[in-house]
Design a protein around this motif. Structure first.
Motif, PDB file in Angstrom:
ATOM      1  N   ARG A 256       0.814  -1.215   0.000  1.00  0.00           N
ATOM      2  CA  ARG A 256       0.000   0.000   0.000  1.00  0.00           C
ATOM      3  C   ARG A 256       0.850   1.269   0.000  1.00  0.00           C
ATOM      4  N   GLU A 257       1.971   1.241   0.732  1.00  0.00           N
ATOM      5  CA  GLU A 257       2.768   2.450   0.926  1.00  0.00           C
ATOM      6  C   GLU A 257       4.013   2.510   0.044  1.00  0.00           C
ATOM      7  N   GLN A 258       4.619   1.362  -0.257  1.00  0.00           N
ATOM      8  CA  GLN A 258       5.836   1.325  -1.075  1.00  0.00           C
ATOM      9  C   GLN A 258       5.748   0.173  -2.076  1.00  0.00           C
ATOM     10  N   PRO A 259       4.813   0.223  -2.990  1.00  0.00           N
ATOM     11  CA  PRO A 259       4.640  -0.887  -3.935  1.00  0.00           C
ATOM     12  C   PRO A 259       5.881  -1.147  -4.772  1.00  0.00           C
ATOM     13  N   GLU A 260       6.676  -0.102  -4.986  1.00  0.00           N
ATOM     14  CA  GLU A 260       7.882  -0.292  -5.787  1.00  0.00           C
ATOM     15  C   GLU A 260       8.891  -1.195  -5.086  1.00  0.00           C
ATOM     16  N   VAL A 261       8.908  -1.177  -3.752  1.00  0.00           N
ATOM     17  CA  VAL A 261       9.817  -2.051  -2.998  1.00  0.00           C
ATOM     18  C   VAL A 261       9.334  -3.496  -3.085  1.00  0.00           C
ATOM     19  N   ALA A 262       8.037  -3.698  -2.941  1.00  0.00           N
ATOM     20  CA  ALA A 262       7.479  -5.041  -3.079  1.00  0.00           C
ATOM     21  C   ALA A 262       7.764  -5.601  -4.470  1.00  0.00           C
ATOM     22  N   ALA A 263       7.658  -4.757  -5.482  1.00  0.00           N
ATOM     23  CA  ALA A 263       7.930  -5.190  -6.854  1.00  0.00           C
ATOM     24  C   ALA A 263       9.401  -5.554  -7.030  1.00  0.00           C
ATOM     25  N   ALA A 264      10.295  -4.742  -6.477  1.00  0.00           N
ATOM     26  CA  ALA A 264      11.730  -5.012  -6.605  1.00  0.00           C
ATOM     27  C   ALA A 264      12.094  -6.335  -5.945  1.00  0.00           C
ATOM     28  N   ILE A 265      11.542  -6.586  -4.752  1.00  0.00           N
ATOM     29  CA  ILE A 265      11.813  -7.844  -4.047  1.00  0.00           C
ATOM     30  C   ILE A 265      11.337  -9.025  -4.883  1.00  0.00           C
ATOM     31  N   THR A 266      10.110  -8.952  -5.371  1.00  0.00           N
ATOM     32  CA  THR A 266       9.521 -10.045  -6.140  1.00  0.00           C
ATOM     33  C   THR A 266      10.310 -10.315  -7.414  1.00  0.00           C
ATOM     34  N   HIS A 267      10.643  -9.245  -8.118  1.00  0.00           N
ATOM     35  CA  HIS A 267      11.362  -9.358  -9.387  1.00  0.00           C
ATOM     36  C   HIS A 267      12.722 -10.001  -9.194  1.00  0.00           C
ATOM     37  N   ALA A 268      13.447  -9.560  -8.179  1.00  0.00           N
ATOM     38  CA  ALA A 268      14.779 -10.106  -7.916  1.00  0.00           C
ATOM     39  C   ALA A 268      14.718 -11.579  -7.535  1.00  0.00           C
ATOM     40  N   ILE A 269      13.723 -11.971  -6.738  1.00  0.00           N
ATOM     41  CA  ILE A 269      13.578 -13.371  -6.329  1.00  0.00           C
ATOM     42  C   ILE A 269      13.270 -14.256  -7.534  1.00  0.00           C
ATOM     43  N   LEU A 270      12.406 -13.794  -8.427  1.00  0.00           N
ATOM     44  CA  LEU A 270      12.096 -14.580  -9.618  1.00  0.00           C
ATOM     45  C   LEU A 270      13.327 -14.733 -10.506  1.00  0.00           C
ATOM     46  N   GLN A 271      14.134 -13.699 -10.592  1.00  0.00           N
ATOM     47  CA  GLN A 271      15.376 -13.804 -11.357  1.00  0.00           C
ATOM     48  C   GLN A 271      16.282 -14.878 -10.780  1.00  0.00           C
ATOM     49  N   ALA A 272      16.386 -14.914  -9.449  1.00  0.00           N
ATOM     50  CA  ALA A 272      17.265 -15.887  -8.807  1.00  0.00           C
ATOM     51  C   ALA A 272      16.831 -17.313  -9.137  1.00  0.00           C
TER      52      ALA A 272
END
Length: 353
Positions: A256-272
């Motif tokens: 709700r407050e920092q969706p860009e951080v949630a997106a960065a975490i998710t994206h990096a994990i999928l890359q791994a």
């Protein structure tokens, strides 16, 4: 790190045609009818982090089981620059197998995100934890074995004794109970479950005290490589072959407050995980110091049996969670009044848009 190990936004969108072809590709498994119209990532190992790279370095706490082989790609992710490329400074918080503590840590702000098994999370999320699931990361974590000459199918386990390491474990309580039910065996009345330390499972199986054993790798994978043992099933059988077993969850307030951080975490994990699908030997070598009583070669072999090349986001992910919710409701884990699809939509968030 070479740019072709990183991902761009365009590889997350517009893959309906690619998804149709990808079912024939090695290491890539997709669902069919219930996944129609899905949005799936393509090749994650392309280009850079693009719009999901944060503007400045951001410290985040990620709750994981640091010893789980299936999570090895994430534990060693920074050795391949996946988190750093997104301007994430990750602190790992180890909660082992305690799902309740892990989810509580996110909901109460002790961690920003976590990775765990969908089947262990859904009941807790039905009870109201402020946590949203953002992606499915891979499939394959559980094995059910028997001795040669013993049962070869789930149907043949009726009247038999199954050894497990934890009566509250996801393998016993959820997955293999679900599969037994689907194959006409009542998991509560038609089989007897007995608890043993994992290292003793091979011995009691050989002695005939149990007729099947369910457990985790590397012990269970190691048994599949020995003469005299057979694999009755895994959580990549039947419909579950097309689903993610592990998921990324983030604190609701973070989305709700920092969706860009949630997106960065998710994206990096999928890359791994995508990297692990292509380079299991590298992950095995780097994770070996974290794992217990195993070798880099064994870790790599285990990773090859998982579907780290399968990941789901958006509508595809909602559809996967809907399948889990439907099946958990069928064995009375979720409440009778719970609508599986509405529930799936309510506990997921598509942050990669």
């Amino acid at each position: 790190m070479p740019n072709n190990y990183l991902v761009s936004r365009r590889h997350f969108l517009g893959y309906s045609a690619a998804a149709a072809m990808a079912a024939t590709l090695p290491g890539r498994v997709f669902a069919d009818d219930h996944m129609a119209g899905m949005q799936m990532p393509g090749d994650l190992l392309q280009d850079g982090p693009g719009k999901w790279a944060l503007a400045k370095p951001t410290h985040v706490r990620l709750a994981v089981n640091l010893n789980a082989i299936c999570l090895a790609p994430v534990v060693v992710a920074d050795q391949h620059n996946f988190f750093k490329a997104h301007n994430l400074e990750v602190e790992f918080v180890n909660f082992g197998n305690s799902t309740e503590l892990l989810l509580e840590s996110i909901a109460t702000g002790k961690a920003e995100a976590a990775i765990g098994m969908a089947l262990r999370w859904l009941k807790a999320l039905e009870q109201g934890f402020d946590v949203k699931l953002t992606a499915g990361t891979h499939g394959g974590c559980m094995r059910l074995l028997a001795r040669d000459g013993g049962p070869t199918t789930l149907e043949q386990l009726k009247g038999k004794t199954i050894g497990v390491t934890d009566m509250a474990g996801a393998d016993k309580n959820f997955f293999f109970s679900l599969m037994l039910k689907k194959h006409g065996v009542d998991p509560n009345t038609d089989v007897d479950w007995r608890v043993f330390p994992q290292d003793l499972l091979p011995m009691v199986l050989e002695k005939g005290e149990i007729q099947a054993a369910s457990g985790s790798d590397p012990v269970m994978w190691r048994l599949t490589q020995k003469p005299g043992y057979r694999e009755i099933g895994t959580n990549l059988m039947d419909e579950y072959a097309r689903l993610s077993c592990c998921v990324v969850g983030t604190r609701g307030s973070l989305i709700r407050e920092q969706p860009e951080v949630a997106a960065a975490i998710t994206h990096a994990i999928l890359q791994a995980h995508a990297y692990a699908a292509k380079h299991p030997e590298a992950i095995g070598s780097e994770f070996n110091g974290q794992a217990l009583n195993t070798t880099p070669q064994e870790i790599a072999s285990v990773l090859k049996t998982h579907t780290h090349g399968h990941y789901s986001v958006g509508n595809a992910f909602v559809n996967e969670i809907d399948v889990y919710a439907r099946d958990l409701k069928a064995i009375n884990v979720l409440r009778p009044e719970t609508d599986p699809l509405l529930f799936a939509k309510g506990i997921t968030s598509n942050v990669l848009v």
